[in-house]
Design an enzyme around this catalytic site. Sequence first.
Site, PDB file in Angstrom:
ATOM      1  N   SER A 146       0.880  -1.201   0.003  1.00 32.16           N
ATOM      2  CA  SER A 146       0.174  -0.040  -0.098  1.00 32.16           C
ATOM      3  C   SER A 146       0.761   1.311  -0.014  1.00 32.16           C
ATOM      4  CB  SER A 146      -0.832   0.068   1.310  1.00 32.16           C
ATOM      5  OG  SER A 146      -1.440   1.460   1.413  1.00 32.16           O
ATOM      6  N   TYR A 160      -1.193  -0.120  10.250  1.00 32.66           N
ATOM      7  CA  TYR A 160      -1.418  -0.810   9.091  1.00 32.66           C
ATOM      8  C   TYR A 160      -0.366  -0.379   8.232  1.00 32.66           C
ATOM      9  CZ  TYR A 160      -3.577  -1.059   4.293  1.00 32.66           C
ATOM     10  OH  TYR A 160      -3.814  -1.149   2.877  1.00 32.66           O
TER      11      TYR A 160
HETATM   12  P1  NAP Z   1     -11.387  -5.752   0.336  1.00 35.89           P
HETATM   13  O1  NAP Z   1     -12.221  -5.495  -0.860  1.00 35.89           O
HETATM   14  O2  NAP Z   1     -11.759  -5.268   1.547  1.00 35.89           O
HETATM   15  O3  NAP Z   1     -11.140  -7.405   0.363  1.00 35.89           O
HETATM   16  C1  NAP Z   1     -10.281  -7.935   1.054  1.00 35.89           C
HETATM   17  C2  NAP Z   1     -10.037  -9.224   0.672  1.00 35.89           C
HETATM   18  O4  NAP Z   1      -9.134 -10.090   1.699  1.00 35.89           O
HETATM   19  C3  NAP Z   1     -11.428 -10.216   0.821  1.00 35.89           C
HETATM   20  O5  NAP Z   1     -11.488 -11.095  -0.244  1.00 35.89           O
HETATM   21  C4  NAP Z   1     -11.266 -10.926   1.962  1.00 35.89           C
HETATM   22  O6  NAP Z   1     -12.154 -12.183   2.130  1.00 35.89           O
HETATM   23  C5  NAP Z   1      -9.897 -11.091   2.015  1.00 35.89           C
HETATM   24  N1  NAP Z   1      -9.477 -11.440   3.547  1.00 35.89           N
HETATM   25  C6  NAP Z   1      -9.505 -10.518   4.567  1.00 35.89           C
HETATM   26  N2  NAP Z   1      -9.011 -10.941   5.761  1.00 35.89           N
HETATM   27  C7  NAP Z   1      -8.452 -12.363   5.437  1.00 35.89           C
HETATM   28  C8  NAP Z   1      -7.853 -13.406   6.284  1.00 35.89           C
HETATM   29  N3  NAP Z   1      -7.590 -13.325   7.267  1.00 35.89           N
HETATM   30  N4  NAP Z   1      -7.484 -14.299   5.374  1.00 35.89           N
HETATM   31  C9  NAP Z   1      -7.740 -14.442   4.223  1.00 35.89           C
HETATM   32  N5  NAP Z   1      -8.464 -13.555   3.516  1.00 35.89           N
HETATM   33  C10 NAP Z   1      -8.767 -12.404   4.202  1.00 35.89           C
HETATM   34  O7  NAP Z   1      -9.898  -5.151  -0.090  1.00 35.89           O
HETATM   35  P2  NAP Z   1      -9.167  -4.612  -1.183  1.00 35.89           P
HETATM   36  O8  NAP Z   1      -9.368  -2.954  -1.101  1.00 35.89           O
HETATM   37  O9  NAP Z   1      -9.607  -5.358  -2.371  1.00 35.89           O
HETATM   38  O10 NAP Z   1      -7.585  -4.790  -0.610  1.00 35.89           O
HETATM   39  C11 NAP Z   1      -6.894  -5.888  -1.200  1.00 35.89           C
HETATM   40  C12 NAP Z   1      -5.300  -5.448  -0.708  1.00 35.89           C
HETATM   41  O11 NAP Z   1      -5.037  -4.148  -1.426  1.00 35.89           O
HETATM   42  C13 NAP Z   1      -5.356  -5.515   0.887  1.00 35.89           C
HETATM   43  O12 NAP Z   1      -3.823  -6.117   1.135  1.00 35.89           O
HETATM   44  C14 NAP Z   1      -4.947  -3.961   0.772  1.00 35.89           C
HETATM   45  O13 NAP Z   1      -4.225  -3.693   2.085  1.00 35.89           O
HETATM   46  C15 NAP Z   1      -4.491  -3.656  -0.369  1.00 35.89           C
HETATM   47  N6  NAP Z   1      -4.786  -1.968  -0.397  1.00 35.89           N
HETATM   48  C16 NAP Z   1      -6.116  -1.564  -0.879  1.00 35.89           C
HETATM   49  C17 NAP Z   1      -5.918  -0.368  -1.041  1.00 35.89           C
HETATM   50  C18 NAP Z   1      -7.286   0.189  -1.211  1.00 35.89           C
HETATM   51  O14 NAP Z   1      -7.597   1.543  -1.570  1.00 35.89           O
HETATM   52  N7  NAP Z   1      -8.506  -0.447  -1.623  1.00 35.89           N
HETATM   53  C19 NAP Z   1      -4.860   0.602  -1.229  1.00 35.89           C
HETATM   54  C20 NAP Z   1      -3.754   0.131  -0.734  1.00 35.89           C
HETATM   55  C21 NAP Z   1      -3.314  -1.240  -0.527  1.00 35.89           C
HETATM   56  P3  NAP Z   1     -13.697 -12.131   2.648  1.00 35.89           P
HETATM   57  O15 NAP Z   1     -14.468 -11.897   1.379  1.00 35.89           O
HETATM   58  O16 NAP Z   1     -13.955 -13.703   2.862  1.00 35.89           O
HETATM   59  O17 NAP Z   1     -13.952 -11.314   3.936  1.00 35.89           O
END
Ligand code: NAP
Length: 251
Positions: A146, A160
């Site tokens: 991130s 985080y």
């Molecule tokens: P999201 O829409 O909240 O999706 C999170 C995913 O991770 C879901 O599939 C969830 O599964 C899974 N998950 C959560 N806890 C878990 C665990 N303990 N074991 C296995 N799976 C787990 O998040 P996202 O925005 O796509 O983020 C994906 C990655 O990108 C993350 O690492 C996040 O830190 C990073 N990121 C995101 C952003 C942003 O702005 N969105 C920015 C920077 C970095 P369930 O569906 O079963 O809950």
Amino acid sequence: MRRVVLMTGASRGIGAAAARLAASKGWAVVVNYCERADAAHAVVEAIRADGGIAHAMRADVGEPDGVARLFAAFDQTLGAHGRLAGLVNNAGIVASAARVDAMDWTRSERLLRVNTLGALACAREAVRRMSTRYGGSGGSIVNVSSAASRLGSPGQYVDYAMSKAALEAMSLGLAKEVAEEGIRVNAVRPGLIDTEIHASGGDPGRLERLVSSVPMRRSGSAHEVAEAIVWLLSDASSYCTASILDVTGGR
Ligand code: NAP
């Protein structure tokens, strides 16, 4: 043997977009999820409807046994049909906005377990299966970090940001450790991406509020991050290792 990629947290958001894109490029995909079986099965169904191969596997990567069980399940099911050639450490969580002086141990421990230790454990299992040192044929690991790792997330979630900075250190060190063993390790650093993660941290208006800090003046889509992930996963990036690719609209 078909090339298989295991993607953690692929039921929603960036992981789901990366799973669908990788499948469209010929990868067989393991769609890991933690709680939302419905969402994971929807991703699998969408991939199969397009003629791809996908399997959903539940595991909490933040639990010590969760990762071992995930890879054991992989060995029993997909291991017979294809070889593990890719790992995307994408599963990640945030927590409610708080200053460091208001954080408690439990919250920060959970963040570090899921975002950092889970990714390290998955990388360990993947190296054991992909490294030429163990008779494997090599592969590619992509860690989803991130922009928080370099911004620090003051007033929101410094823990985080810390978990993601540690993930990047793991990427750099592991990349150099296994560079001669056929494995590349890279990271993607998304900025403000339109997914449900912001609402899950109790702040659904976060993107709208912060978008003016993005030079491109817009949030990114999960698909835009997926493009970077799948490129780093693929042979098209064959001379990239220990790289960290910003996908932030300039932020
Ligand atoms: P999201 O829409 O909240 O999706 C999170 C995913 O991770 C879901 O599939 C969830 O599964 C899974 N998950 C959560 N806890 C878990 C665990 N303990 N074991 C296995 N799976 C787990 O998040 P996202 O925005 O796509 O983020 C994906 C990655 O990108 C993350 O690492 C996040 O830190 C990073 N990121 C995101 C952003 C942003 O702005 N969105 C920015 C920077 C970095 P369930 O569906 O079963 O809950």
